[in-house]
Design an enzyme around this catalytic site. Structure first.
Site, PDB file in Angstrom:
ATOM      1  N   HIS A  37     -34.251 -13.550   1.282  1.00 54.19           N
ATOM      2  CA  HIS A  37     -34.453 -14.882   1.877  1.00 54.19           C
ATOM      3  C   HIS A  37     -35.207 -14.707   3.184  1.00 54.19           C
ATOM      4  CE1 HIS A  37     -30.876 -13.100   3.657  1.00 54.19           C
ATOM      5  NE2 HIS A  37     -31.352 -13.622   4.770  1.00 54.19           N
ATOM      6  N   HIS A 121     -39.430 -12.826   8.754  1.00 54.22           N
ATOM      7  CA  HIS A 121     -39.542 -11.629   7.909  1.00 54.22           C
ATOM      8  C   HIS A 121     -38.551 -11.716   6.766  1.00 54.22           C
ATOM      9  CE1 HIS A 121     -36.106 -10.807  10.508  1.00 54.22           C
ATOM     10  NE2 HIS A 121     -35.650 -10.081   9.506  1.00 54.22           N
TER      11      HIS A 121
HETATM   12  P1  2AM Z   1     -31.957  -9.542   8.899  1.00 57.71           P
HETATM   13  O1  2AM Z   1     -32.161  -9.622   7.422  1.00 57.71           O
HETATM   14  O2  2AM Z   1     -33.202  -9.252   9.637  1.00 57.71           O
HETATM   15  O3  2AM Z   1     -30.799  -8.656   9.287  1.00 57.71           O
HETATM   16  C1  2AM Z   1     -27.841 -13.090   7.419  1.00 57.71           C
HETATM   17  O4  2AM Z   1     -27.256 -12.040   8.092  1.00 57.71           O
HETATM   18  C2  2AM Z   1     -29.274 -13.297   7.848  1.00 57.71           C
HETATM   19  O5  2AM Z   1     -29.291 -13.651   9.237  1.00 57.71           O
HETATM   20  C3  2AM Z   1     -30.166 -12.097   7.690  1.00 57.71           C
HETATM   21  O6  2AM Z   1     -31.412 -12.544   7.204  1.00 57.71           O
HETATM   22  C4  2AM Z   1     -30.303 -11.555   9.082  1.00 57.71           C
HETATM   23  O7  2AM Z   1     -31.542 -11.006   9.364  1.00 57.71           O
HETATM   24  C5  2AM Z   1     -30.190 -12.811   9.917  1.00 57.71           C
HETATM   25  N1  2AM Z   1     -29.732 -12.545  11.269  1.00 57.71           N
HETATM   26  C6  2AM Z   1     -30.406 -12.835  12.400  1.00 57.71           C
HETATM   27  N2  2AM Z   1     -29.697 -12.516  13.473  1.00 57.71           N
HETATM   28  C7  2AM Z   1     -28.541 -11.995  13.035  1.00 57.71           C
HETATM   29  C8  2AM Z   1     -27.367 -11.463  13.675  1.00 57.71           C
HETATM   30  N3  2AM Z   1     -27.261 -11.423  15.009  1.00 57.71           N
HETATM   31  N4  2AM Z   1     -26.392 -10.994  12.907  1.00 57.71           N
HETATM   32  C9  2AM Z   1     -26.486 -11.018  11.563  1.00 57.71           C
HETATM   33  N5  2AM Z   1     -27.532 -11.511  10.898  1.00 57.71           N
HETATM   34  C10 2AM Z   1     -28.555 -11.998  11.624  1.00 57.71           C
END
Ligand code: 2AM
Length: 183
Positions: A37, A121
């Site tokens: 996602h 991303h």
């Molecule tokens: P990531 O894939 O780059 O880790 C669920 O965790 C979604 O929220 C993921 O897409 C994650 O990005 C994003 N996300 C952004 N900030 C986050 C945080 N502080 N902790 C966990 N997930 C985060």
């Protein structure tokens, strides 16, 4: 408490293309295509009444549907601290507009503003002690990756369930964008 985030879901075709990027990096845990996602806003743990406010705010949000093109790959962190391999998206004003609207909707629900800059991303893999030369080769081999344009016609509110096997994401509700079929 519910652990929430707002994201864009991906089409099957884009998932397949992104899944095709995987492999070749020891120490990489590749994302299951079904769970890929694009996060617009990580909300974190909120009580149920605030989750309901967020749901209502997202349901009221108005923004146009648009198309998104995926472009290139990259890494968060560097050297021994490289932690995420990702696919990027082409610069997109409609995406930036939508993200800003989501951010202000969330802030109006009483959550603190996100301080980090939005860097759209798709997480392809999480890294643990991955060799720098293999990361470098991944980036150069996949540098010309492009996919899409993919229609973006809705937002999705996800709940994240943390468990021993990693997080499981549950789509709670979709919010159609303007111009989408049914939106
Ligand atoms: P990531 O894939 O780059 O880790 C669920 O965790 C979604 O929220 C993921 O897409 C994650 O990005 C994003 N996300 C952004 N900030 C986050 C945080 N502080 N902790 C966990 N997930 C985060």
């Amino acid at each position: 408490m519910l652990r929430l985030f707002v994201a864009l879901d991906l089409t099957e075709e884009v998932r397949r293309r992104l899944a095709g990027l995987g492999g070749g990096v020891p120490g990489a845990r590749w994302t299951e295509p079904d769970t890929m996602h694009l996060t617009l806003r990580f909300i974190g743990e909120v009580p149920e009444d605030q989750a309901m406010d967020i749901d209502a705010a997202l349901a009221e949000l108005r923004a146009p549907a648009f198309a998104l093109t995926f472009d290139g790959v990259g890494v968060f962190g560097s050297g021994r601290k490289a932690r995420v391999l990702w696919a990027g998206v082409e610069r997109n004003e409609a995406l930036a507009h939508l993200q800003a609207k989501v951010e202000s909707a969330i802030v109006r629900c009483g959550l603190p503003a996100e301080e980090r800059k939005f860097s759209p991303h798709i997480t392809l893999a999480r890294l643990k002690d991955a060799p720098a030369d293999r990361i470098g080769r991944f980036l150069s081999d996949r540098g010309l990756f492009r996919a899409g344009p993919m229609p973006v016609d809705r937002l999705t509110l996800y709940r994240s369930h943390l468990g021993n096997g990693g997080a499981v994401y549950e789509a709670l509700r979709d919010y159609p964008l303007d111009g989408a079929v049914g939106g």
